[in-house]
Structure formats: C-alpha cells, structure tokens
Design a protein around this motif. Structure first.
Motif, short mmCIF file in Angstrom:
data_model
loop_
_atom_site.label_atom_id
_atom_site.label_comp_id
_atom_site.label_asym_id
_atom_site.label_seq_id
_atom_site.Cartn_x
_atom_site.Cartn_y
_atom_site.Cartn_z
N TYR A 50 -10.49 -6.20 -8.91
CA TYR A 50 -10.40 -7.17 -7.83
C TYR A 50 -11.04 -8.49 -8.24
CZ TYR A 50 -11.24 -9.60 -3.49
OH TYR A 50 -11.28 -10.58 -2.53
N VAL A 88 -5.62 -1.43 -6.43
CA VAL A 88 -6.07 -2.58 -5.63
C VAL A 88 -4.87 -3.24 -4.97
CG1 VAL A 88 -7.25 -4.81 -5.68
CG2 VAL A 88 -8.14 -2.92 -7.05
N THR A 89 -3.77 -3.36 -5.69
CA THR A 89 -2.54 -3.93 -5.12
C THR A 89 -2.12 -3.15 -3.88
OG1 THR A 89 -1.77 -4.80 -7.24
CG2 THR A 89 -0.09 -4.40 -5.57
N LEU A 92 -4.67 -3.74 -0.97
CA LEU A 92 -4.64 -5.08 -0.38
C LEU A 92 -3.27 -5.44 0.19
CD1 LEU A 92 -6.61 -7.16 -3.04
CD2 LEU A 92 -7.47 -6.21 -0.89
N ARG A 94 -0.97 -6.82 -1.62
CA ARG A 94 -0.53 -8.04 -2.29
C ARG A 94 -0.73 -7.91 -3.79
NH1 ARG A 94 -5.05 -11.34 -3.50
NH2 ARG A 94 -6.90 -10.83 -2.29
#
Length: 100
Positions: A50, A88-89, A92, A94
């Motif tokens: 991140y 993480v994608t 989130l 995004r």
C-alpha cells in the motif's frame, strides 16, 4: 507475551507453566504463535505494498517504510510481491497508482 525492546526480546509471564504442558499442548501453542506471526507478516507485506503502490500523489519513501517496518531499504523493495498488491487492490477496490 513477548515485548520487543532495544535490548532485545523479553518474555513476560509464567514460563514455568510450560513445564506443565503436554507435548501436544506445547506444540499446539507454538504452532498458534507461528500462525499469528504469519498473519502479521502478511499484514506487513500488505502495508508495504500500500505504502509503495497505492498512495498518492507519491509513495512513501523506502527509507521511511524501512524504518517503520524494521527492515533495510532493500528489504522493503523485496518484502512484498504481486500477490500482496492484488490483495490490496481487492481490499481497496482500486488499482495501484501505476495502473490508474
């Protein structure tokens, strides 16, 4: 409970209780500690991904992440992988900066 200090790790609590554990209980507790460590390692990798790939307008510096994570700069560079970025994608909803 383990506390990390500048002098090194110290363990608080009644270690003498370990003598009273059966082999299976001892190994079970050790395996549970390993699982906790693995989960923390996973979270650290996600945080590093991140900090390097998802923050804007620029990433956190390698030096600042290294200091916070207790790694070397080169350790930060290699600490996370594509799979960590993908996690993480998904979390989130995004894409990383480089793919936005």
């Amino acid at each position: 409970m383990t506390v990390i200090t500048r002098e090194g790790p110290t363990v608080h609590g009644p270690l003498a209780e370990l003598d009273g554990l059966t082999s299976d209980d001892f190994l079970g507790q050790l395996a549970a500690l390993r699982k906790q460590r693995d989960e923390i390692d996973l979270r650290i990798r996600a945080y590093l991904a991140y900090g390097r790939e998802f923050t804007s307008p620029r990433p956190y510096t390698l030096a600042s992440l290294a200091e916070a994570a207790g790694l070397s700069i080169s350790g930060v560079r290699t600490a996370y992988a594509h799979a960590d970025c993908e996690a993480v994608t998904r979390a989130l909803g995004r894409e990383p900066r480089s793919r936005s």
